[in-house]
Design a protein around this motif. Structure first.
Motif, PDB file in Angstrom:
ATOM      1  N   PRO A 179       0.811  -1.236   0.000  1.00 20.96           N
ATOM      2  CA  PRO A 179       0.000   0.000   0.000  1.00 20.96           C
ATOM      3  C   PRO A 179       0.838   1.277   0.000  1.00 20.96           C
ATOM      4  O   PRO A 179       0.436   2.280  -0.604  1.00 20.96           O
ATOM      5  N   LEU A 180       1.997   1.245   0.643  1.00 22.76           N
ATOM      6  CA  LEU A 180       2.862   2.413   0.630  1.00 22.76           C
ATOM      7  C   LEU A 180       3.432   2.653  -0.771  1.00 22.76           C
ATOM      8  O   LEU A 180       3.586   3.798  -1.204  1.00 22.76           O
ATOM      9  N   THR A 181       3.712   1.569  -1.474  1.00 25.07           N
ATOM     10  CA  THR A 181       4.187   1.677  -2.861  1.00 25.07           C
ATOM     11  C   THR A 181       3.101   2.271  -3.746  1.00 25.07           C
ATOM     12  O   THR A 181       3.375   3.107  -4.618  1.00 25.07           O
ATOM     13  N   TRP A 182       1.841   1.850  -3.518  1.00 25.88           N
ATOM     14  CA  TRP A 182       0.729   2.394  -4.306  1.00 25.88           C
ATOM     15  C   TRP A 182       0.556   3.886  -4.056  1.00 25.88           C
ATOM     16  O   TRP A 182       0.333   4.645  -4.999  1.00 25.88           O
ATOM     17  N   LEU A 183       0.678   4.279  -2.800  1.00 24.86           N
ATOM     18  CA  LEU A 183       0.563   5.710  -2.487  1.00 24.86           C
ATOM     19  C   LEU A 183       1.678   6.509  -3.151  1.00 24.86           C
ATOM     20  O   LEU A 183       1.445   7.612  -3.663  1.00 24.86           O
ATOM     21  N   ALA A 184       2.879   5.954  -3.145  1.00 20.09           N
ATOM     22  CA  ALA A 184       4.003   6.635  -3.805  1.00 20.09           C
ATOM     23  C   ALA A 184       3.733   6.776  -5.301  1.00 20.09           C
ATOM     24  O   ALA A 184       4.023   7.826  -5.903  1.00 20.09           O
TER      25      ALA A 184
END
Length: 257
Positions: free
Chosen positions: A19-24
């Motif tokens: 999810p952090l990768t998606w936000l980035a």
């Protein structure tokens, strides 16, 4: 034109940090088309602020949290233009505001059926909230301050808040499970709404902890956007919507796309 598929797509395993990768990725997409995405966010933020202003001026403060829950439920459908924008950027094209507001791929019966499901879940949540409110107090609070005082200091208000959070959380997570992947997936005309919802539930079930983290991040960032007098939604909502497209691409194994 893509031929309809007859089997559900495979689901990828993803790490907890996904999810952090998606936000980035959503953040990068936002700055790839900052004006267009900001205008989309301003439109949504303005509508949200207008609804709150109406509630405040008409003395319906107690409905604010119900509508906030409804906003989280309806979010996947409101983000359709952002899924389109993320797909355009992935293909090396610049999205236009008109294209985001009128997504041709979303103009289909399956999108209407998904919308009706979201409306049903929202009305279910409002009825539950009404019952919890009625069981907690016979008063009707006209002022936001009075309602917050009751909710935070009165034992009945605290019970009401806890019950509302728990039941609202269950409804919201059921909605999240059904729509987290299905909403962006419907931009691919090969899939109908039932295949999209089944794929979404399978994706959440197979990657429960990363998807639970994704739901928490969406809720937290949305709350942050609201608490900044809705100004934060100008950036928060577009970033979440763009990131949701990357979540779909990461979770659903693309075969013959």
């Amino acid at each position: 034109m893509n031929e309809p598929v007859t089997r559900l797509p495979d689901i990828n395993d993803i790490p907890l940090s996904a999810p952090l990768t998606w936000l980035a990725s959503g953040w990068r997409d936002f700055w790839s088309a900052p004006v267009t995405c900001s205008l989309y966010g301003i439109l949504l933020s303005g509508i949200s602020a207008g609804i709150f202003l109406v509630l405040y001026t008409t003395g319906s403060a107690s409905w604010f949290f119900v509508l906030l829950g409804g906003f989280l439920i309806a979010g996947p459908l409101l983000g359709m233009g952002l899924y389109h924008a993320a797909r355009e950027l992935s293909d090396g094209r610049k999205p236009s505001l008109s294209g985001m507001l009128w997504v041709r791929a979303a103009m289909r019966r399956d999108q209407l059926l998904l919308g009706l499901l979201i409306v049903f879940l929202y009305f279910l949540w409002t009825r539950i909230a009404q019952v919890i409110y009625a069981l907690s107090t016979p008063q009707i609070f006209r002022e936001p301050q009075a309602f917050l005082t009751f909710m935070l200091t009165d034992p009945a208000g605290q019970t009401m808040a806890l019950s509302g959070i728990l039941t609202g959380g269950v409804v919201a997570f059921c909605n999240f499970s059904l729509t987290a992947i299905s909403a962006p997936m419907l931009l691919d005309r090969r899939f109908d709404v039932f295949m999209a919802m089944a794929t979404s539930v399978r994706a959440v079930n197979r990657n429960f902890y990363p998807m639970f983290l994704w739901a928490v991040l969406i809720t937290g960032l949305t709350a942050l956007g609201v608490l900044t007098a809705f100004l934060g939604l100008i950036i928060v909502f577009p970033v979440i919507g763009l990131a949701s497209w990357h979540a779909y691409v990461a979770l659903v194994r693309q075969q013959g796309a």
